[in-house]
Design a protein around this motif. Structure first.
Motif, mmCIF file in Angstrom:
data_model
loop_
_atom_site.group_PDB
_atom_site.id
_atom_site.type_symbol
_atom_site.label_atom_id
_atom_site.label_comp_id
_atom_site.label_asym_id
_atom_site.label_seq_id
_atom_site.Cartn_x
_atom_site.Cartn_y
_atom_site.Cartn_z
ATOM 1 N N LEU A 1 0.823 -1.216 0.000
ATOM 2 C CA LEU A 1 0.000 0.000 0.000
ATOM 3 C C LEU A 1 0.854 1.262 0.000
ATOM 4 O O LEU A 1 0.555 2.247 -0.672
ATOM 5 N N ILE A 2 1.931 1.192 0.776
ATOM 6 C CA ILE A 2 2.839 2.356 0.815
ATOM 7 C C ILE A 2 3.322 2.682 -0.594
ATOM 8 O O ILE A 2 3.330 3.824 -1.022
ATOM 9 N N PHE A 3 3.695 1.633 -1.320
ATOM 10 C CA PHE A 3 4.211 1.862 -2.668
ATOM 11 C C PHE A 3 3.129 2.334 -3.628
ATOM 12 O O PHE A 3 3.408 2.898 -4.671
ATOM 13 N N GLN A 4 1.878 2.066 -3.271
ATOM 14 C CA GLN A 4 0.773 2.600 -4.091
ATOM 15 C C GLN A 4 0.342 3.980 -3.593
ATOM 16 O O GLN A 4 -0.643 4.532 -4.067
ATOM 17 N N GLU A 5 1.071 4.481 -2.592
ATOM 18 C CA GLU A 5 0.776 5.772 -1.963
ATOM 19 C C GLU A 5 -0.647 5.811 -1.394
ATOM 20 O O GLU A 5 -1.280 6.863 -1.328
ATOM 21 N N ALA A 6 -1.140 4.637 -1.005
ATOM 22 C CA ALA A 6 -2.488 4.549 -0.410
ATOM 23 C C ALA A 6 -2.333 4.655 1.107
ATOM 24 O O ALA A 6 -2.515 3.669 1.843
ATOM 25 N N TYR A 7 -1.952 5.846 1.552
ATOM 26 C CA TYR A 7 -1.578 5.992 2.971
ATOM 27 C C TYR A 7 -2.766 5.800 3.933
ATOM 28 O O TYR A 7 -2.611 5.228 5.000
ATOM 29 N N ARG B 1 3.744 2.649 8.990
ATOM 30 C CA ARG B 1 2.655 3.486 9.482
ATOM 31 C C ARG B 1 3.169 4.911 9.712
ATOM 32 O O ARG B 1 2.488 5.892 9.439
ATOM 33 N N GLY B 2 4.406 4.987 10.229
ATOM 34 C CA GLY B 2 5.002 6.310 10.436
ATOM 35 C C GLY B 2 5.075 7.079 9.128
ATOM 36 O O GLY B 2 4.746 8.267 9.064
ATOM 37 N N ILE B 3 5.468 6.391 8.081
ATOM 38 C CA ILE B 3 5.547 7.050 6.764
ATOM 39 C C ILE B 3 4.144 7.508 6.345
ATOM 40 O O ILE B 3 3.963 8.639 5.869
ATOM 41 N N ALA B 4 3.159 6.626 6.560
ATOM 42 C CA ALA B 4 1.789 6.979 6.165
ATOM 43 C C ALA B 4 1.326 8.227 6.918
ATOM 44 O O ALA B 4 0.799 9.170 6.325
ATOM 45 N N PHE B 5 1.541 8.227 8.237
ATOM 46 C CA PHE B 5 1.167 9.410 9.030
ATOM 47 C C PHE B 5 1.866 10.655 8.477
ATOM 48 O O PHE B 5 1.267 11.706 8.286
ATOM 49 N N SER B 6 3.140 10.491 8.272
ATOM 50 C CA SER B 6 3.946 11.625 7.822
ATOM 51 C C SER B 6 3.436 12.184 6.490
ATOM 52 O O SER B 6 3.274 13.382 6.322
ATOM 53 N N ARG B 7 3.175 11.267 5.518
ATOM 54 C CA ARG B 7 2.742 11.726 4.204
ATOM 55 C C ARG B 7 1.333 12.331 4.255
ATOM 56 O O ARG B 7 0.961 13.119 3.396
#
Lengths: 874, 385
Positions: free
Chosen positions: A503-509, A538-544
């Motif tokens: 999901l991260i790679f699909q930018e589906a945060y 998850r940290g990356i998702a929050f951040s983005r």
């Protein structure tokens, strides 16, 4: 009904030529080249001599047989050559005279019309010392202007028997009468061609016969099956299931074609009885050879060879030394000698060397002889690999009376199967898959996964993860997501972790957060590796998603578990930055500096955040640390310290490694840098500094070139006339530092404007640049920058918008930046590092004025000291 | 033209040696010569070219002498080489027919070959040369004796001294005969051995010494071009051919090897990077196809076990230094581990290293490796950084 097929294990020369052609694998190009070289020797005066090197069973005789076949099929060659194929069993030759006689006899057999028999008989009546010259003469007469093509097998044996005198006589013959071309084979290189004092040193063009790769083996076995008319076996071999089984057998054969030939028979023999008998016959013929080779070795080396026979595969030196009760050093040197003698071969992996037997047949031969009466190990292993347990059990049940040997082998294979926790066919696939993934050969990865599926219909976790990896690496993130969903069923934690990554790679945060939740605490029961994985993603998702506080919370947890995770630390630092917590950001930057002292960006970050946090003194300390870490040049570091009020120039001079030239260079770089950073400079001093930097070769660094170019700009604005010669040098070096120079040209406009340059000064600058580059036309980025500069100035002068509109969109964007007001020099990686240093000097809150006022005084002292011819300044 | 590293080239495939061949003929007009060359410089191919391109007034007779171990055998081979040309030398033919009647021989087809008794080799050789020299209107014979030092080493010291003196005497008294001594090891090594046995003569002092150098850059480039074209390979970049030629110092053998490896590995088009990779692989390869190890392994043979360490130290120092070294500096670097060695001895060893093509002196007098490629390999082989 399958056709009977005669496949000789030892003497392919006894097989039909057309069959040999059809079974030929891997070496067509090599054979074709050899035919061309022999043809070249026959049709021209040039004479090639080729030696092919490869262990027993690698296919040397097959190669020579085909060469002979192809040569004899060409009329243009047979008319102008006599071919003597000296078979490997023919030796027993102790002098060149005997070799010449043997060649004559071989020719007599192949070309009866020459009538050599009677003349050869006469030679036996001569005195021994006269035979050589007479045989030579007879040979030359027989050739009668044709070329002699000598095909020789086991050249090493022949050389051994010829000894030095025989070798010298033979070489002299070849040199005195350039009428002969030699194509020879040998199992290993030998002293007779390797030692500088040997007559044949450097005489042959040597080429190695490489062992078979997996695909070669598949190709050979398929060809053999088709030759037998066994199309169903050919299909099996080509199927994923068959390939998986062959892959597992492959490591037993170690790329040796002779073993594959034996293996081919194994696949079709109705009973093991006949196969074992044939195999033992093969080994019986080989064993004396290998035993005699073992006897030739000193005790320590024999022990090493025996160890490697038992080891199977390549062993590190340390292990061999331990197994042979020898020191590492002794073992290394003995292995070196064994390698020279052709017994072992080595492979480097990192700093370690791994050794294995050069000839796989040697191991099998010695192993079987040692275990006389026991089932042959390689056969049992092949049975285990080729058949499934139910197939073996079924076979065992169907055996009748009198098939005791088969029973023994199958029972042993079943015993082996019972011990295996994992199917032995899986490991080679995993290894091949790992290599294919590393090489990004995704097509091969998919084939291997198909093989895996053929032997294990229901996929295990490892295979599913492999599927996921292939899709991720190929950029099919949605497909990877599907696999991760499947994996969730086998292992929820692993599956979820992979799903998050997909999901991260699909930018589906947001979906990441949906999957893992947003609770502060992650399930502590799950394996540690997955915890890290989830916190990180998850940290990356929050951040983005701009939820920096939550992102920081996850990264804090992550770095609490994994203290040295650079990526997590840098993410955390950015989170603190977004949260305007500069003090914490600086603290993380410090940790990064310690973890990666060679990475200057962390020190820059630290300096930046310290400054923002208002901790000027610490920022200053950090800056010095940065300089001392990033500049290997101690002179620059010391000088910087002096300029910061730490120590004096005297202390630099007093340093034990003081070098005036280095200091000059460092001094000049700093003078130029300071001039740029402060906008204040003494033009004579700056010009001198430029001259030292340019002439002293300091231009080898692109950043210095940029620095110099910008300094030139300042000088140009100052109206200094001597600038032209310096410009000329910069233009000369422009090609090497294109990116930096292009950036510098673009920056020079905002830079000039910042320092109050007028339109006419900018026009003058452009003229100087054009002049500087007139003799050294620039390319690429520099040319573009010059064009933009010209367009910019024309636009400013004429106000004609069409000038700008003629540029491309990208160029117009650059032009706008060029024209910007109050443009700060950004800390961009493209910029020159001294420029960045200058930028940080300011941003770290260190007064440029302080530096500028302390610098010129000392700088002038130094400059004057040098001008007055003193090497040392007191 | 196809690659042929180590093999025998057709005379028309010898690239870039026309000027040198011209120089050889100019010298032979006046005197005999000793031709030295580092191994693999293309010496034998050069003689094949000389043989093929000899004018109508010359008869070159090439003979590889490495298998010869006695003066009688040498004499026999000289006569064998003359045999096919007797028709051009009437007086020699008459004498030869007489000799055949007197001596035993071997009849092969229509020709009988004399068998030379061990004790009679000298007068027979001298007489043969006298009759050869005396033939008027015939061609001038030049004997090219390849691997001559090897032959001398195989003979007893007395025999070697005797044959050297006899050949010198023949050159002195039969002024129109020419001899070329050549071989892959230096004659100075043989001579030093003989001098240790109190041989005081100077058997080559009437002969011109000539060294066969590597190819000039343009010629080496031509060879590289011819080989790449012959093997059907293309190249990219203006400097590729020059880079290839110069990376191996213009030595034909190595140019052949580089192209051979490029062909084997199917590297097309060839680039400077692929050339560099090929060279590095040659250094690292197990099989030492370029035969570089002999530059190291022959040291004890050439200089004796006792001197080998000091000679290696000299070469290590020269290989490690980034610039040529003056004598004092070089000796300073090596003398620490070899105390007590006289300065003159170091000079003598350096002279030998020059004669053996390891070392050269720059115009300014400093010492350096002669071939950068060999220096590069030496540094790699000896782990000198």
């Amino acid at each position: 009904m399958n056709k009977p097929l005669y496949l000789s294990h030892f003497t392919p020369s006894m097989m039909r030529a057309d069959l040999l052609e059809r079974l030929f694998v891997q070496r067509e190009d090599m054979l074709q080249r050899t035919v061309e070289r022999v043809a070249d020797s026959i049709l021209k005066k040039t004479k090639h001599h080729d030696l092919f090197v490869g262990p027993r069973g690698i296919g040397k005789t097959h190669f020579i047989s085909l060469l002979h076949n192809r040569l004899t099929q060409r009329d243009d060659l047979t008319k102008r050559a006599l071919i003597a194929w000296m078979r490997e069993e023919e030796w027993g030759i102790t002098s060149f005279a005997e070799l010449a006689l043997r060649i004559l006899r071989t020719l007599d057999e192949s070309y009866p019309p020459l009538g050599l028999g009677k003349e050869i008989a006469k030679l036996y009546d001569l005195k021994p010392k006269d035979v050589e010259a007479a045989a030579e003469r007879l040979l030359l007469n027989a050739l009668d202007g044709k070329t002699l093509v000598l095909l020789i097998e086991n050249l090493d044996d022949l050389f051994l028997q010829l000894k030095d005198a025989g070798q010298k006589a033979w070489r002299a013959f070849l040199q005195n009468h350039p009428v002969c071309t030699v194509v020879a084979t040998t199992p290993a290189l030998f002293a007779g061609i390797q030692m500088q004092k040997s007559p044949f040193f450097g005489f042959f063009r040597t080429e190695k016969l490489e062992k078979f790769g997996f695909e070669d083996a598949v190709s050979l076995l398929k060809k053999i099956a088709l030759e037998r008319g066994d199309e169903s076996l050919a299909r099996v071999i080509d199927s994923p299931h068959g390939r998986a089984r062959l892959r597992a057998v492959d490591h037993l054969a170690e790329g040796n074609p002779r073993i594959y030939i034996i293996f081919a028979q194994f696949l079709t023999e109705q009973t093991l009885d006949t196969l074992v008998e044939a195999f033992m016959h093969t080994l019986d013929e080989l064993t004396p050879y290998y035993q005699s080779r073992m006897k030739e070795l000193p005790g320590q080396q024999r022990k090493i060879v025996e160890y490697l026979c038992n080891y199977r595969g390549a062993a590190p030196v340390k292990e061999i030394a331990r197994g042979c009760f020898a020191s590492h050093q002794t073992c290394s040197s003995q292995l070196g000698e064994l390698r020279e003698k052709g017994y072992v071969k080595s492979t480097e992996s990192g700093r370690e060397s791994f050794y294995e037997l050069a000839e796989p047949m040697m191991r099998i031969s010695l192993e079987v002889k040692k275990q006389r009466g026991e089932p042959i190990g390689i056969f049992v292993q092949i049975l285990r690999i080729w058949y499934t347990q139910p197939e073996l059990s079924d076979w065992l049940r169907r055996l009748g009376d009198g098939q005791e040997l088969d029973r023994t082998y199958i029972a042993k294979a079943l015993e082996l199967a019972a011990q295996d926790k994992v199917d032995p066919k899986v490991k080679p696939i995993e290894a091949a898959l790992s290599r294919a993934l590393e090489a990004k050969e995704f097509g091969r990865c998919r084939d291997l996964l198909e093989e895996w599926a053929a032997i294990e219909p229901s996929p295990g976790l490892v295979r599913q993860v492999a599927h996921w990896k292939v899709e991720m690496l190929e950029g099919n993130f949605a497909a990877a997501e599907k696999f991760s969903t499947g994996i969730c069923k086998a292992n929820a934690d692993v599956g979820r972790a992979l799903l998050v990554a997909s999901l991260i790679f699909q930018e589906a945060y947001q979906r990441v957060l949906d999957v893992v939740g947003t609770d502060a605490e992650w399930n502590p029961q799950i394996p540690e590796g997955n915890t890290l994985f989830v916190y990180s993603n998850r940290g990356i998702a929050f951040s983005r998603l701009g939820r920096h506080a939550e992102a920081a919370r996850d990264f804090e947890k992550l770095v609490a578990i994994s203290r040295n995770d650079v990526r997590a630390l840098s993410e955390l630092m950015r989170c603190y930055d977004r949260l305007a917590d500069h003090k914490s950001a600086a603290g993380i930057a410090r940790r990064l500096v310690k973890l990666q002292p060679d990475e200057p960006n962390w020190a820059m970050d630290e300096m930046y955040y310290l400054k923002l946090a208002g901790r000027i003194a610490s920022a200053r300390k950090s800056m010095l640390h940065l300089f001392s870490e990033t500049y290997s040049d101690k002179a620059v570091v010391r000088l910087l310290k002096v300029l910061n009020g730490q120590g004096s120039l005297d202390s630099i001079v007093a340093a034990p490694d003081f070098d005036q030239a280095r200091l000059d260079s460092a001094f000049c770089i700093l003078i130029v840098g300071l001039a740029i950073s402060t906008g204040k400079f003494e033009s004579q001093l700056l010009l001198h500094a430029l001259s030292v930097v340019v002439n002293g070769g300091a231009l080898s660094k692109g950043d210095t070139a940029t620095l110099v170019l910008l300094a030139c700009y300042l000088l140009s604005a100052d109206g200094t006339k001597d600038i032209d010669s310096v410009m000329d040098k910069i233009a000369q070096s422009g090609r090497e530092h294109e990116a930096n120079l292009a950036t510098a040209i673009l920056l020079s406009v905002p830079f000039g404007k910042k320092h109050g340059a007028t339109e006419s000064q900018l026009a003058d600058w452009q003229a100087k640049l054009d002049k500087g580059f007139s003799d050294y036309p620039p390319s690429g980025g520099v040319a573009m920058s010059l064009r933009l500069l010209g367009a910019y100035l024309e636009w400013r002068r004429s106000g004609d918008a069409r000038v700008v509109m003629r540029l491309s969109g990208e160029e117009r964007k650059l032009l706008r930046e060029m024209d910007g007001e109050n443009i700060e020099i950004p800390p961009d990686g493209l910029l020159a590092s001294p420029l960045i240093d200058a930028w940080f000097l300011k941003n770290a809150g260190i007064s440029a004025k302080d530096l500028a006022t302390s610098c010129p005084r000392d700088a002038w002292r130094m400059y004057e000291a040098r001008q007055s011819g003193r090497n040392r300044m007191v | 033209m196809r690659v042929n590293p180590g093999g025998q080239l057709a005379p028309d495939e010898v690239v870039g040696r026309d000027e040198f061949v011209g120089e050889v003929w100019r010298i032979l007009e006046r005197q005999s010569m000793v031709l030295s060359a580092e191994r693999r410089m293309g010496k034998t191919s050069l003689f094949r070219k000389i043989e093929a391109e000899a004018g109508t007034n010359w008869l070159p007779l090439y003979r590889d002498t490495e298998s010869i171990s006695t003066p009688a055998e040498f004499t026999q081979r000289v006569l064998e080489d003359l045999l096919p040309h007797l028709g051009s030398f009437d007086q020699l033919k008459g004498w030869f027919d007489g000799l055949l009647k007197r001596l035993e021989g071997v009849q092969i087809g229509a020709v009988k070959f004399p068998s030379i008794p061990d004790k009679e080799w000298k007068p027979i050789l001298q007489q043969a040369m006298t009759h050869l020299s005396a033939t008027q209107g015939g061609k001038r014979v030049v004997f090219v004796w390849d691997e001559f030092p090897w032959m001398l080493q195989k003979m007893s010291e007395i025999e070697a001294m005797e044959i050297l003196d006899t050949l010198r005497e023949i050159r002195q008294t039969r002024g129109n005969l020419r001899m070329v001594f050549t071989g892959s090891i230096g004659l100075h090594h043989v001579l030093r051995g003989l001098k240790e046995k109190r041989y005081a003569n100077a058997p080559f002092n009437d002969m011109k010494r000539l060294d066969l150098p590597p190819l000039e850059p343009d010629q080496a480039e031509s060879l590289a071009r011819a080989l790449l074209e012959g093997e059907g390979l293309t190249w990219r970049g203006d400097t590729t051919l020059r880079d290839l030629a110069m990376a191996v110092d213009g030595i034909p053998f190595f140019i052949h090897h580089v192209v051979d490896q490029l062909r084997v590995k199917r590297i097309d088009p060839v680039t400077p990077e692929s050339v560099e990779r090929t060279i590095v692989e040659a250094f690292r390869g197990d099989q030492d196809n370029w035969e570089l190890k002999h530059y190291f392994s022959r040291i004890p043979t050439y200089y004796g076990e006792a001197r080998a360490k000091a000679v290696l130290a000299l070469l290590d120092s020269l290989a490690a230094a980034d610039t040529p070294l003056p004598f004092d500096q070089l000796v300073n670097r090596v003398s620490g581990n070899h105390p007590g060695t006289d300065e003159e001895v170091w000079r003598e060893w350096l002279d030998d290293l020059i004669r053996d093509h390891y070392v050269q002196r720059e115009e300014t007098g400093e010492y350096a490796f002669r071939f950068p490629l060999i220096r590069r390999w030496w540094r790699w082989h000896r782990s000198l950084g």
